[in-house]
Write a protein that holds these residues in place. Structure first.
Motif, PDB file in Angstrom:
ATOM      1  N   ILE A  47       0.852  -1.193   0.000  1.00 40.68           N
ATOM      2  CA  ILE A  47       0.000   0.000   0.000  1.00 40.68           C
ATOM      3  C   ILE A  47       0.889   1.245   0.000  1.00 40.68           C
ATOM      4  O   ILE A  47       0.543   2.273   0.591  1.00 40.68           O
ATOM      5  N   LYS A  48       2.023   1.193  -0.649  1.00 40.31           N
ATOM      6  CA  LYS A  48       2.956   2.310  -0.646  1.00 40.31           C
ATOM      7  C   LYS A  48       2.509   3.398  -1.621  1.00 40.31           C
ATOM      8  O   LYS A  48       1.674   3.161  -2.497  1.00 40.31           O
ATOM      9  N   ASN A  49       3.086   4.595  -1.427  1.00 39.94           N
ATOM     10  CA  ASN A  49       2.807   5.752  -2.289  1.00 39.94           C
ATOM     11  C   ASN A  49       1.312   6.065  -2.358  1.00 39.94           C
ATOM     12  O   ASN A  49       0.732   6.199  -3.426  1.00 39.94           O
ATOM     13  N   ASN A  50       0.706   6.196  -1.181  1.00 41.27           N
ATOM     14  CA  ASN A  50      -0.691   6.595  -1.086  1.00 41.27           C
ATOM     15  C   ASN A  50      -0.800   7.817  -0.181  1.00 41.27           C
ATOM     16  O   ASN A  50       0.197   8.531   0.025  1.00 41.27           O
ATOM     17  N   MET A  51      -1.981   8.052   0.335  1.00 37.85           N
ATOM     18  CA  MET A  51      -2.238   9.259   1.114  1.00 37.85           C
ATOM     19  C   MET A  51      -2.638   8.940   2.551  1.00 37.85           C
ATOM     20  O   MET A  51      -3.389   9.682   3.193  1.00 37.85           O
ATOM     21  N   ILE A  52      -2.134   7.864   3.097  1.00 39.13           N
ATOM     22  CA  ILE A  52      -2.482   7.460   4.460  1.00 39.13           C
ATOM     23  C   ILE A  52      -1.790   8.398   5.449  1.00 39.13           C
ATOM     24  O   ILE A  52      -0.563   8.545   5.403  1.00 39.13           O
ATOM     25  N   ARG A  53      -2.548   8.999   6.343  1.00 38.74           N
ATOM     26  CA  ARG A  53      -2.008   9.966   7.292  1.00 38.74           C
ATOM     27  C   ARG A  53      -1.852   9.389   8.703  1.00 38.74           C
ATOM     28  O   ARG A  53      -1.004   9.836   9.466  1.00 38.74           O
ATOM     29  N   PHE A  54      -2.658   8.445   9.062  1.00 35.25           N
ATOM     30  CA  PHE A  54      -2.567   7.876  10.405  1.00 35.25           C
ATOM     31  C   PHE A  54      -3.107   6.454  10.369  1.00 35.25           C
ATOM     32  O   PHE A  54      -3.826   6.047   9.437  1.00 35.25           O
ATOM     33  N   LEU A 110       3.967  -0.085   3.905  1.00 35.50           N
ATOM     34  CA  LEU A 110       3.250   1.184   4.052  1.00 35.50           C
ATOM     35  C   LEU A 110       4.192   2.371   3.807  1.00 35.50           C
ATOM     36  O   LEU A 110       3.948   3.474   4.306  1.00 35.50           O
ATOM     37  N   SER A 111       5.221   2.184   3.031  1.00 28.32           N
ATOM     38  CA  SER A 111       6.202   3.232   2.794  1.00 28.32           C
ATOM     39  C   SER A 111       5.639   4.305   1.864  1.00 28.32           C
ATOM     40  O   SER A 111       4.648   4.098   1.157  1.00 28.32           O
ATOM     41  N   TYR A 112       6.322   5.467   1.890  1.00 29.08           N
ATOM     42  CA  TYR A 112       5.967   6.589   1.021  1.00 29.08           C
ATOM     43  C   TYR A 112       4.505   7.010   1.210  1.00 29.08           C
ATOM     44  O   TYR A 112       3.776   7.240   0.261  1.00 29.08           O
ATOM     45  N   ASN A 113       4.101   7.114   2.462  1.00 27.98           N
ATOM     46  CA  ASN A 113       2.803   7.685   2.795  1.00 27.98           C
ATOM     47  C   ASN A 113       3.031   8.920   3.666  1.00 27.98           C
ATOM     48  O   ASN A 113       4.149   9.460   3.703  1.00 27.98           O
ATOM     49  N   SER A 159      -0.087 -11.635  13.921  1.00 25.10           N
ATOM     50  CA  SER A 159       0.748 -12.627  14.588  1.00 25.10           C
ATOM     51  C   SER A 159       1.742 -13.308  13.646  1.00 25.10           C
ATOM     52  O   SER A 159       2.709 -13.904  14.109  1.00 25.10           O
ATOM     53  N   MET A 160       1.509 -13.221  12.330  1.00 23.66           N
ATOM     54  CA  MET A 160       2.399 -13.880  11.372  1.00 23.66           C
ATOM     55  C   MET A 160       3.216 -12.891  10.542  1.00 23.66           C
ATOM     56  O   MET A 160       3.945 -13.293   9.632  1.00 23.66           O
ATOM     57  N   LEU A 161       3.120 -11.612  10.849  1.00 22.02           N
ATOM     58  CA  LEU A 161       3.834 -10.604  10.065  1.00 22.02           C
ATOM     59  C   LEU A 161       5.342 -10.723  10.307  1.00 22.02           C
ATOM     60  O   LEU A 161       5.800 -10.758  11.457  1.00 22.02           O
ATOM     61  N   ARG A 162       6.105 -10.761   9.199  1.00 21.23           N
ATOM     62  CA  ARG A 162       7.560 -10.885   9.277  1.00 21.23           C
ATOM     63  C   ARG A 162       8.281  -9.646   8.738  1.00 21.23           C
ATOM     64  O   ARG A 162       9.408  -9.380   9.119  1.00 21.23           O
ATOM     65  N   TYR A 163       7.636  -8.906   7.843  1.00 22.35           N
ATOM     66  CA  TYR A 163       8.286  -7.745   7.217  1.00 22.35           C
ATOM     67  C   TYR A 163       7.338  -6.548   7.325  1.00 22.35           C
ATOM     68  O   TYR A 163       6.181  -6.622   6.895  1.00 22.35           O
ATOM     69  N   LEU A 164       7.863  -5.434   7.853  1.00 25.38           N
ATOM     70  CA  LEU A 164       7.082  -4.213   7.994  1.00 25.38           C
ATOM     71  C   LEU A 164       7.927  -3.050   7.494  1.00 25.38           C
ATOM     72  O   LEU A 164       9.027  -2.807   7.984  1.00 25.38           O
ATOM     73  N   GLN A 169      11.949  -8.048  10.395  1.00 21.04           N
ATOM     74  CA  GLN A 169      12.603  -6.893   9.766  1.00 21.04           C
ATOM     75  C   GLN A 169      11.660  -5.704   9.772  1.00 21.04           C
ATOM     76  O   GLN A 169      10.494  -5.818   9.360  1.00 21.04           O
ATOM     77  N   VAL A 170      12.189  -4.552  10.205  1.00 20.18           N
ATOM     78  CA  VAL A 170      11.429  -3.309  10.239  1.00 20.18           C
ATOM     79  C   VAL A 170      12.272  -2.216   9.594  1.00 20.18           C
ATOM     80  O   VAL A 170      13.458  -2.066   9.898  1.00 20.18           O
ATOM     81  N   LYS A 171      11.638  -1.451   8.689  1.00 23.58           N
ATOM     82  CA  LYS A 171      12.289  -0.312   8.058  1.00 23.58           C
ATOM     83  C   LYS A 171      11.604   0.967   8.523  1.00 23.58           C
ATOM     84  O   LYS A 171      10.411   1.163   8.280  1.00 23.58           O
TER      85      LYS A 171
END
Length: 747
Positions: A284-291, A308-311, A325-330, A353-355
């Protein structure tokens, strides 16, 4: 009976071999136009300017490419290629297909009709054209102009029981309406509608469709039940729809089967994914998510990858990621996050991994995560690292804090698992003995582009036995070569077997006379004092040897040049001698040829025929007897000569008839007289030179004789007189009896 069968079998073999030979001959002709593989199974006729399919293509061909030509009607001679698996006829001018276009192509699996001129589905005969191709898997109709994806009255859009992939990219399709266009494709798996001015996805009904591509369209809204009739949909890509918005939470899009969702580069304000309980990957990158609100992903318990990058995300809550519970990359990079709650990552027990790069974090807080191993916090304006910042990350292996504003590293920063620490391009100027004391597993440390001036000590890393990499370049090292610590640390960093840095990366920045030199270049003679004296002596000997070697080279060059000059002079002399010998031989040959020409030249007087009897009678009588024109004016007394009485041929014949004896006597007397006259003439001619002969040729008598010869040739009556002589004539005496005697012309 047996003989007849044998003859029939032999005849059949001969016919078969002839057909094979003829067919191979035609195949070779086809390969002159196209590019064929060695086994004739792959034929490429693309970009040849063809208007039809060339004849003679082998039936063994499995892949045929006739794209980018000028073909305007479907080739009829494809029906004999029953082994064809892939057919590419894209980039031509086809605008319709006959019903039996694919007859006998039962093995065909890939069919490419892209970049043609189809404008209507009816021009394809869609209900009949694909039936003969019972093995067809992929059909590409992209870059045509179908305009719409609608039903055709009582006909299906396409009918194929085996087709799995349908590509309709760039077909100017702006709507899908009427009955489902996929109802005749009972095995469809992939549908691509990219780059079409499509406004909505509707009326897509297929129990087998798994992948749907609608990127770069004009989608703006997706209803709640849009994918309800696609129970097998697993992959959905809707990126680059710049007006697309997901419905609010109360009207979430529902899909129990969806595993992959890409809605990047859209206009999404809320990542409403609650209607996809089985989702595994969401981009969902490069969108207009504010919070992000609390429990934003609570229904996505199977989600493993979230981008969720580039928001414009400015804040997170402690329970935002609850339920993952199964998320590995954020990936939360390139947002506006200023603070991360301490318990944020505890809700994701599988997170690895978290960026967080490119956010507005000003310090590394006390983060907690039992599974996090890779943390990227680069370019975040961080100026402070807490002493216990890593204690809440018991699985941390790699942390990136580069391009921040750190000016120091707290003492005894603690992590029992950290292996790689990246502190590049900060403002750190010093470390001490206890800085990395609590990092026992540290294997790589990078401090490139900082502000270190004082040389480190190897004792700083006594508690880091696994350290095998140190990146120390681009710092402001002050080189004090007399300091034993500098030499000791240089050996610790650069010498084998525990080499940690390349020596050329250690550059002095001060004092001013050492700027730009490596540590080894600046301190070599100080660290090795005996080398300086030896180097002076070796320099002198080196100069002496170089001078001697140069002199020897010059001497050798001079000797070689002198030897070459002598050899060239000898070659030139030999060449001149050969040229002179050749000239002498040519001169001798020329003299010999002239002599032989003079010897073989006939007497000019022999070339002048004597006048006939009639001509002699018509000639004027001379008053004086002149035996030679050259004797007339000499004044000498001439000996009188008796005139030889000649007789005509008629008189000779009459005397012959009267008496044979007299004829013999007369003949002998005539012969003797002629011989005497010839001897006298020859003796007389010897008194003349070549210039006298030329004057005789130009005398009036010679001209009259030539005129008489010309008149005789032109007369119509010719009189031939044959003199019968019983005795052979005496041979004519040559002008010179001996060829070796000198001749008058030689003088």
């Amino acid at each position: 009976m047996i003989l007849s069968r044998i003859w029939g079998f032999l005849l059949l073999c001969i016919i078969t071999e002839a057909e094979i030979f003829d067919f191979d001959q035609h195949t070779n002709e086809a390969c002159y136009v196209c590019s064929c593989s060695s086994d004739l199974t792959n034929v490429d006729c693309s970009h040849r300017g063809l208007t039809s399919l060339p004849d003679g293509i082998s039936t063994k061909v499995t892949k045929l490419n006739i794209s980018s030509n000028e073909i305007s009607s479907f080739p009829n001679n494809l029906s004999h290629l029953f082994n064809l698996v892939s057919l590419d006829i894209s980039g031509n001018h086809l605008n319709e297909l006959p019903e039996d276009a694919l007859r006998n192509l039962t093995a065909l699996e890939i069919l490419n009709f892209s970049k043609n001129s189809f404008e209507s589905w009816l021009s394809l005969n869609p209900n009949e054209v694909l039936k003969p191709a019972s093995s067809l898997k992929i059909l590409d109709l992209s870059q045509n102009k179908f305009k719409t994806l609608a039903n055709l009255g009582n006909q299906e859009l396409l009918i194929s029981p085996s087709l799995e992939t349908l590509i309709l990219d760039d077909c100017e399709i702006n709507s899908i309406h009427g009955r489902s266009p996929l109802s005749g494709l009972i095995s469809i798996r992939v549908l691509k509608l990219n780059n079409n001015p499509l406004l909505r996805i509707q009326n897509l009904i297929s129990p087998t469709l798994k992948s749907l591509y609608v990127s770069n369209c004009q989608l703006s809204y997706i209803s709640q039940n849009e994918f309800a009739y696609l129970p097998s949909l697993v992959y959905l890509k809707m990126s680059y729809n710049y007006r697309l918005q997901l419905p609010p939470t109360t009207e979430s899009i529902l899909s129990e089967s969806l595993r992959y969702l890409d809605i990047s580069y859209c206009n999404v304000f809320r990542p409403n994914l609650s209607g996809f309980p089985n989702l595994r990957k969401a981009i969902i990158k490069n969108n207009m998510i504010r919070f992000l609100i609390s429990n934003e992903f609570v229904n996505n318990s199977k989600l493993e990858y979230l981008d969720l990058s580039y928001n414009n995300i400015g804040s997170l809550k402690g329970d935002t990621f609850r339920g993952l519970s199964m998320l590995r990359y954020l990936d939360l990079s390139w947002n506006e996050i200023a603070h991360i709650p301490e318990e944020t990552f505890l809700e994701m027990p599988s997170l690895a991994q978290v960026k967080l790069a490119r956010n507005y974090l000003n310090k590394v807080g006390h983060l907690k995560s039992t599974s996090l191993s890779i943390l990227d916090m680069s370019s975040c304006e961080i100026s402070v690292i807490g002493k216990d910042s890593f204690e809440g990350l018991p699985s941390l292996l790699d942390i990136n804090l580069s391009h921040n504003l750190l000016s120091y590293i707290p003492d005894s920063i603690s992590s029992n698992t950290l292996k790689y620490l990246n502190l590049n391009f900060n403002r750190i100027s010093s470390i001490n003995n206890v800085t990395f004391f609590m990092l026992p597993r540290l294997a790589g440390l990078s401090v490139i582009g900082n502000r270190f001036t004082s040389i480190w000590s190897r004792t700083f890393f006594n508690s880091n036995p696994y350290l095998d990499r140190l990146d120390l370049s681009d710092n402001m090292w002050r080189c004090d070569c007399s300091d034993d610590n500098m030499y000791d640390f240089y050996e610790f960093v650069t010498l084998e077997p525990n080499k940690k840095e390349e020596s050329y990366n250690l550059i002095c920045n001060s004092p001013i006379n050492l700027i730009g030199q490596t540590w080894l270049e600046a301190c070599y003679f100080i660290w090795n004092p005996g080398e300086k004296v030896r180097s002076a002596d070796s320099l002198i000997w080196f100069i002496i040897i170089m001078i001697g070697g140069l002199s020897l080279c010059l001497l050798i060059v001079h000797l070689i040049k002198k030897s070459m000059n002598r050899r060239l002079a000898a070659i030139q002399a030999e060449r001149e001698r050969q040229i002179e010998e050749a000239r002498d031989r040519l001169r001798q040959l020329r003299i010999r040829a002239e002599q032989e020409a003079l010897c073989n030249t006939p007497d000019p007087r022999d070339l002048i025929a004597p006048p006939s009897y009639d001509e002699a009678l018509s000639m004027p009588k001379l008053n004086t007897s002149c035996h030679s024109l050259n004797e007339t004016g000499t004044g000498k007394t001439k000996r009188r000569r008796g005139r030889r009485k000649t007789k005509s041929s008629g008189d000779l014949l009459e005397e012959t008839e009267i008496s044979g004896d007299a004829r013999v006597f007369d003949d002998i007397q005539t012969d003797e007289t002629s011989n005497d006259n010839s001897k006298q003439r020859r003796r007389r001619n010897r008194r003349y030179g070549s210039h006298d002969i030329d004057e005789l040729d130009q005398s009036p008598g010679a001209r009259r004789r030539r005129m008489s010869e010309y008149d005789t040739l032109n007369d119509t009556v010719t009189v031939e007189v044959e003199a019968q002589v019983e005795q052979p004539l005496s041979p004519r005496n040559r002008r010179y009896s001996d060829e070796n005697q000198p001749r008058e012309s030689n003088f």
